[in-house]
Enzyme design. Sequence first.
Site, mmCIF file in Angstrom:
data_model
loop_
_atom_site.group_PDB
_atom_site.id
_atom_site.type_symbol
_atom_site.label_atom_id
_atom_site.label_comp_id
_atom_site.label_asym_id
_atom_site.label_seq_id
_atom_site.Cartn_x
_atom_site.Cartn_y
_atom_site.Cartn_z
ATOM 1 C CG ASN A 188 -0.264 -0.174 2.519
ATOM 2 O OD1 ASN A 188 0.950 -0.067 2.613
ATOM 3 N ND2 ASN A 188 -1.029 -0.453 3.564
ATOM 4 N NE ARG A 318 2.157 1.720 12.228
ATOM 5 C CZ ARG A 318 1.825 1.530 10.947
ATOM 6 N NH1 ARG A 318 1.478 2.574 10.199
ATOM 7 N NH2 ARG A 318 1.836 0.321 10.421
ATOM 8 C CD GLN A 347 -4.045 3.808 14.247
ATOM 9 O OE1 GLN A 347 -3.631 4.782 13.651
ATOM 10 N NE2 GLN A 347 -4.052 2.622 13.673
#
Length: 434
Positions: A188, A318, A347
Amino acid sequence: MMRSGMHLAAKFELKSLEKVHKSSLDAFQFVSRSFRTSTTVGDKIVCVLYPDPFTGYPPKYARDTIPKIERYPDGQTTPSPTAVDFTPGELLGCVSGELGLRKFLEENGHELIVTADKDGDGCEFEEHLEDAQYVISQPFYPAYLTRKRIEMATNLKAAITAGVGSDHVDLQAAIDHNIDVCEVTYCNSISVSEHVVMMILSLVRNYIPSYQWIKRGRWNIADCVQRAYDVEAGRIGLAVLKRLHPFDCKLHYCDRHRLSREVEKQYGLTYWEKWEDMVQEMDVVTLNCPLHSETEHMINSDSIKLFKNGAYLINTARGKLCDKDVIAEALEEGKLAGYAGDVWFPQPPPLRHPWRDMPWHGMTPHTSGTTLSAQSRYAGGVREILECFFESRPIREPYQIVTDGKLAGAGAHSYSEGNVTSGSEDAVGKHTQR
């Protein structure tokens, strides 16, 4: 997302801080390694995915097809499982999508558990850890595999990241317990690089407040343009630089692994050995580095002072690269002109997280690397990895993070030993919290 530790900058200057992940992995080839033999039947796979859409599953798709690629820009091939049981472009990263794995696993005698209930003592994820051989998780909705949880998982052979970035696993504990960790490197990277450029332009051009004026039925041009400027003058990092090159801005980067002189010349790149020196001159800084013990809270109360007043900071790497309170304070005091990203820590973040309400931000859920195009690649990559484990075949070296009790492949290239999962107990990943 594929990263090499690069920090980028443009003068209106964009700098990418991509400090230690996966740049220059094109030299990696398929390599042999020692495998723990898996039984032909009976392995248990626990897969943690984000919840289904509120509007139901499957959704109504905007497009019938997605572009197909066979190789990444560095020449590495896209995932190559023997087959897939999904149509590329389908929503695979949510619970009902199951990464397209159920048919393959159950026909081969394995058990698949899929859940979104991942946080807190006694969550469904923990209930299945004790007898799980494999755990699959996405960076966007990470199942934090802490030392405590690793010690609960007495049969665990491997933790597989459906995506790029395995910092949700306590790598030191995985090393100590001889548990393999792997991910779908590069799957990705382009998705995230496009997201970075979108966020840079959104901040610099004051897009979000301008959009909100229209939503309110207003035409306040002066309010829209009073903070609007022009952008002038690892792989995610390099991909960002390539996409910004046509804007004719001065591009700078800092990376543990310096790019070739040919690439630097082609894109007009200036290399810095220390990111702390680089950010002092930059107008826009983007973080594209992995999270590990050396990069945790690299943006803190001391390093924020190095930034130019009014700089923009983009973080799609991050959340824990930054001290959350320092970022909020820098926006409130005007040290930063804007902050945008899609990564938080933990998260999902609790409702009291300061980034939800700080001024001049462009934060979203962690979505940059889970486009429908990216999902088809990392779902295929997870199946490729599982096929290799089940058949005792070697997996690609770039996919390896921890192998046979030590950092390997992309892990050795980009990470440091240690643990950055502390604080993950505040995550709110439950069926009832989306």
